[in-house]
Design a protein around this motif. Structure first.
Motif, short mmCIF file in Angstrom:
data_model
loop_
_atom_site.label_atom_id
_atom_site.label_comp_id
_atom_site.label_asym_id
_atom_site.label_seq_id
_atom_site.Cartn_x
_atom_site.Cartn_y
_atom_site.Cartn_z
N LEU A 31 81.17 70.00 79.50
CA LEU A 31 82.34 69.57 78.73
C LEU A 31 82.00 68.49 77.71
O LEU A 31 82.54 68.47 76.60
CB LEU A 31 83.42 69.03 79.69
N LEU A 32 81.10 67.57 78.10
CA LEU A 32 80.73 66.50 77.17
C LEU A 32 80.03 67.08 75.96
O LEU A 32 80.30 66.70 74.82
CB LEU A 32 79.84 65.47 77.90
N THR A 36 81.96 67.46 72.26
CA THR A 36 81.38 66.81 71.07
C THR A 36 81.16 67.84 69.96
O THR A 36 81.40 67.58 68.78
CB THR A 36 80.04 66.15 71.46
N ALA A 39 84.62 69.02 68.47
CA ALA A 39 85.31 67.96 67.73
C ALA A 39 84.75 67.82 66.31
O ALA A 39 85.40 67.28 65.43
CB ALA A 39 85.19 66.63 68.48
N LYS A 55 88.99 73.81 77.00
CA LYS A 55 90.23 73.50 77.72
C LYS A 55 90.21 74.13 79.11
O LYS A 55 90.62 73.51 80.10
CB LYS A 55 91.44 74.02 76.93
N ALA A 61 87.86 71.40 85.91
CA ALA A 61 87.31 70.13 86.41
C ALA A 61 88.41 69.28 87.04
O ALA A 61 88.21 68.64 88.08
CB ALA A 61 86.63 69.36 85.27
N HIS A 146 91.59 60.52 74.67
CA HIS A 146 90.74 61.51 75.34
C HIS A 146 89.26 61.21 75.06
O HIS A 146 88.42 61.26 75.96
CB HIS A 146 91.12 62.92 74.85
N LEU A 153 83.36 57.89 80.62
CA LEU A 153 82.85 58.72 81.72
C LEU A 153 81.35 58.99 81.53
O LEU A 153 80.57 58.87 82.47
CB LEU A 153 83.65 60.03 81.78
C1 HEM Z 1 86.65 66.19 82.51
C2 HEM Z 1 87.19 66.89 81.53
C3 HEM Z 1 86.90 66.76 80.07
C4 HEM Z 1 85.86 66.13 79.41
C5 HEM Z 1 84.68 65.37 80.02
C6 HEM Z 1 86.08 66.31 78.00
C7 HEM Z 1 85.25 65.81 76.99
C8 HEM Z 1 85.49 65.90 75.64
C9 HEM Z 1 84.70 65.29 74.59
C10 HEM Z 1 83.45 64.44 74.81
C11 HEM Z 1 85.25 65.61 73.41
C12 HEM Z 1 84.78 65.17 71.99
C13 HEM Z 1 85.58 63.97 71.57
C14 HEM Z 1 85.22 63.50 70.16
O1 HEM Z 1 84.03 63.35 69.89
O2 HEM Z 1 86.15 63.31 69.37
C15 HEM Z 1 86.40 66.44 73.67
C16 HEM Z 1 87.20 67.01 72.68
C17 HEM Z 1 88.27 67.83 72.96
N1 HEM Z 1 88.83 68.07 74.20
FE1 HEM Z 1 88.03 67.56 75.99
N2 HEM Z 1 87.23 67.03 77.80
C18 HEM Z 1 87.76 67.33 79.03
C19 HEM Z 1 88.92 68.04 79.29
C20 HEM Z 1 89.74 68.59 78.33
C21 HEM Z 1 90.95 69.34 78.59
C22 HEM Z 1 91.51 69.65 79.98
C23 HEM Z 1 91.47 69.71 77.39
C24 HEM Z 1 92.72 70.51 77.07
C25 HEM Z 1 93.43 71.20 77.93
C26 HEM Z 1 90.57 69.21 76.36
C27 HEM Z 1 90.74 69.41 75.00
C28 HEM Z 1 89.89 68.92 74.01
C29 HEM Z 1 90.03 69.27 72.60
C30 HEM Z 1 91.06 70.22 71.98
C31 HEM Z 1 89.01 68.56 71.95
C32 HEM Z 1 88.70 68.58 70.43
C33 HEM Z 1 89.34 67.41 69.80
C34 HEM Z 1 89.17 67.42 68.30
O3 HEM Z 1 89.21 68.51 67.69
O4 HEM Z 1 88.98 66.33 67.74
N3 HEM Z 1 89.54 68.52 76.96
N4 HEM Z 1 86.53 66.59 75.04
#
Ligand code: HEM
Ligand code: HEM
Length: 186
Positions: A31-32, A36, A39, A55, A61, A146, A153
């Motif tokens: 996920l990390l 990344t 994004a 997602k 998780a 987030h 984390l």
């Molecule tokens: C333990 C669980 C999760 C981890 C460790 C995680 C980790 C991350 C990381 C590191 C990013 C990049 C952030 C950035 O650089 O701006 C990210 C982006 C994102 N996460 Fe997660 N995430 C998790 C769960 C989720 C869940 C459950 C959802 C939605 C249901 C989600 C939706 C998103 C979306 C849509 C982005 C893209 C954001 C963007 O376009 O700027 N994440 N996540």
């Protein structure tokens, strides 16, 4: 015998706890990296599935963590092997913080995704309820949270892995095989 290996005992990590630990570890590392990666992309029709994948694994998780917390209330993991007092205290604090972040990071990811106005659909199958109003201001703020949670984390995981790898007392073996196998085989 069978139940003795599935549940935790005062000196063993049971199979369920070990599977939950390593499944979560693999999911979170993925996920990390995937988070990344997405994004940094401009969303379009050909890469939308990567967002869906992130997602889906993220919600998985969250479920694994809820399951793990319930499981540990039912069958508590063994106390740490003897070590310096500060290391035991640090390990406990880091574990607690990791648990909190394993809950908060996906909840805020879910809320942030709701704010975009798109349904959060897990593995193209289960549509989750929206958790936030559809608004650009909410979207920006929730994705920022987030991101801060996920970064924190990641830092704690580095501390956690460093702690695990600098022990020479069977702690790592215990999380892999259940028992603290002596470091030199046998
Ligand atoms: C333990 C669980 C999760 C981890 C460790 C995680 C980790 C991350 C990381 C590191 C990013 C990049 C952030 C950035 O650089 O701006 C990210 C982006 C994102 N996460 Fe997660 N995430 C998790 C769960 C989720 C869940 C459950 C959802 C939605 C249901 C989600 C939706 C998103 C979306 C849509 C982005 C893209 C954001 C963007 O376009 O700027 N994440 N996540
Ligand atoms: C990448 C995500 C990871 C997460 C989220 C995570 C999380 C956790 C948590 C919350 C615990 C406490 C378990 C309990 O309640 O008793 C734990 C224990 C443990 N973890 Fe991890 N872990 C991760 C990766 C790793 C890695 C890569 C290693 C090995 C290099 C590792 C080695 C261990 C060991 C040995 C224990 C048992 C510590 C003890 O005996 O008290 N973990 N982990």
């Amino acid at each position: 015998m069978m139940s003795g290996t599935l549940v935790n005992t005062p000196n063993r990590f049971g199979l369920i706890t070990r599977l939950l630990h390593w499944a979560t570890a693999i999911a979170v590392l993925g996920l990390l990296v995937l988070g990344t990666y997405i994004a940094r992309m401009q969303v379009n029709l050909s890469n939308l599935w990567l967002f869906g994948l992130h997602k889906s694994i993220g919600v998985t998780a969250l479920l694994l963590t809820l399951l793990r917390i319930a499981w540990h209330i039912w069958t508590p993991p063994p106390p740490p092997l003897p070590d310096a007092r500060w290391r035991i205290a640090l390990a406990r604090a880091v574990h607690r913080a990791i648990y909190a972040l394993l809950l908060l990071t996906p909840i805020f990811g879910w809320a942030a995704s709701s704010a975009t106005g798109l349904d959060v659909v897990v593995f193209n199958r289960w549509t989750l309820p929206a958790m936030a109003p559809v608004s650009e201001a909410w979207e920006t703020a929730l994705f920022l949270i987030h991101r801060v949670l996920a970064t924190t984390l990641a830092v704690l995981i580095v501390v956690h892995v460093a702690g695990a790898l600098t022990r020479r007392d069977g702690t790592l073996w215990r999380m892999i095989w259940g028992r603290p196998v002596p470091p030199h085989g046998a």
